[in-house]
Motif scaffolding. Structure first.
Motif, mmCIF file in Angstrom:
data_model
loop_
_atom_site.group_PDB
_atom_site.id
_atom_site.type_symbol
_atom_site.label_atom_id
_atom_site.label_comp_id
_atom_site.label_asym_id
_atom_site.label_seq_id
_atom_site.Cartn_x
_atom_site.Cartn_y
_atom_site.Cartn_z
ATOM 1 N N UNK A 59 -20.819 2.465 -14.538
ATOM 2 C CA UNK A 59 -19.768 2.934 -13.621
ATOM 3 C C UNK A 59 -19.793 4.446 -13.381
ATOM 4 N N UNK A 60 -20.901 5.111 -13.670
ATOM 5 C CA UNK A 60 -21.007 6.548 -13.412
ATOM 6 C C UNK A 60 -21.580 6.828 -12.028
ATOM 7 N N UNK A 61 -22.312 5.868 -11.472
ATOM 8 C CA UNK A 61 -23.034 6.097 -10.230
ATOM 9 C C UNK A 61 -22.616 5.076 -9.179
ATOM 10 N N UNK A 62 -21.460 5.295 -8.606
ATOM 11 C CA UNK A 62 -20.960 4.391 -7.574
ATOM 12 C C UNK A 62 -21.853 4.518 -6.338
ATOM 13 N N UNK A 63 -22.200 3.401 -5.783
ATOM 14 C CA UNK A 63 -23.043 3.409 -4.587
ATOM 15 C C UNK A 63 -24.534 3.440 -4.891
ATOM 16 N N UNK A 68 -36.387 8.803 -15.359
ATOM 17 C CA UNK A 68 -35.456 9.362 -14.380
ATOM 18 C C UNK A 68 -36.220 10.470 -13.660
ATOM 19 N N UNK A 69 -36.187 10.439 -12.337
ATOM 20 C CA UNK A 69 -36.937 11.422 -11.564
ATOM 21 C C UNK A 69 -36.119 11.880 -10.363
ATOM 22 N N UNK A 70 -36.514 13.026 -9.826
ATOM 23 C CA UNK A 70 -35.780 13.616 -8.712
ATOM 24 C C UNK A 70 -36.734 14.094 -7.634
ATOM 25 N N UNK A 124 -32.712 14.733 -0.709
ATOM 26 C CA UNK A 124 -32.767 15.096 -2.116
ATOM 27 C C UNK A 124 -32.140 13.926 -2.873
ATOM 28 N N UNK A 125 -32.749 13.549 -4.019
ATOM 29 C CA UNK A 125 -32.198 12.402 -4.755
ATOM 30 C C UNK A 125 -32.466 12.515 -6.241
ATOM 31 N N UNK A 126 -31.718 11.712 -6.973
ATOM 32 C CA UNK A 126 -31.995 11.456 -8.388
ATOM 33 C C UNK A 126 -32.078 9.937 -8.523
ATOM 34 N N UNK A 127 -33.136 9.474 -9.180
ATOM 35 C CA UNK A 127 -33.401 8.042 -9.250
ATOM 36 C C UNK A 127 -33.909 7.664 -10.636
ATOM 37 N N UNK A 172 -31.849 15.266 -17.051
ATOM 38 C CA UNK A 172 -32.012 15.084 -18.498
ATOM 39 C C UNK A 172 -30.839 14.314 -19.109
ATOM 40 N N UNK A 173 -29.634 14.556 -18.616
ATOM 41 C CA UNK A 173 -28.468 13.802 -19.100
ATOM 42 C C UNK A 173 -28.568 12.328 -18.721
ATOM 43 N N UNK A 174 -29.025 12.049 -17.511
ATOM 44 C CA UNK A 174 -29.191 10.656 -17.080
ATOM 45 C C UNK A 174 -30.317 10.002 -17.877
#
Length: 168
Positions: free
Chosen positions: A151-155, A107-109, A127-130, A96-98
């Motif tokens: 710059x919150x999600x490096x990689x 945004x889904x997981x 397991x992922x968040x996308x 929810x924050x993303x």
């Protein structure tokens, strides 16, 4: 005999074309923007899942392919285990924050446990968040640039996938 063979070949060709046409028509359009209407039964999808259009008579249904930007992922020993650590990898609170960061991209997981919706192109027990990146690779690449600027999600990386629903 020659005419009969040609006729049978034509019938087979039309059968193959019809079979492929039916499969393509069963692929539902992804609802990548949570602010727009989606022609689907909303009760089929959990809030953390990416919805897609479905027909009223189906058992197993699949979406069109799409591109997602994977923000965070982790392979776990057993995705069906009831492990709190596993669920914390992509919590609903984090999703929810993303979602607030990217209001026009769903945004889904994929979390631990059994769900009716699953995603192709993802390794087992992951397991992922996308975030929905788009229908095309070019759209996803542009969206990845936006994610990288944050710059919150490096990689973060792009993954081509398909959502599939097992209604059995």
């Amino acid at each position: 005999m020659k005419n009969k063979t040609i006729f049978l070949l034509i019938v087979c060709l039309f059968s193959v074309i019809e079979a492929f046409g039916q499969k393509a028509s069963k692929q539902g359009k992804i609802c990548g923007n949570p602010n727009t209407n989606c022609k689907t039964d909303k009760s089929l999808f959990e809030p953390n899942e990416i919805p897609f259009e479905t027909s009223s008579s189906f058992v197993i249904f699949e979406s069109q392919t799409f591109y997602a930007v994977i923000l965070k992922s982790k392979k776990v020993a057993d995705i069906f285990a009831d492990d709190n650590n596993c669920r914390n990898i992509a919590s609903e609170e984090e999703r929810l924050n993303v979602q607030k960061l990217y209001p026009n991209n769903k945004v889904f997981t994929q979390n631990c446990g059994y769900n009716n919706l699953y995603y192709t192109g993802i390794q087992d027990s992951t397991v992922f968040i996308a975030v929905y990146g788009g229908k095309t690779l070019a759209e996803a690449q542009n969206f990845l640039k936006i994610v990288e600027q944050n710059q919150k999600f490096k990689g973060a990386y792009i993954k081509k996938m398909q959502a599939q629903f097992n209604g059995t």
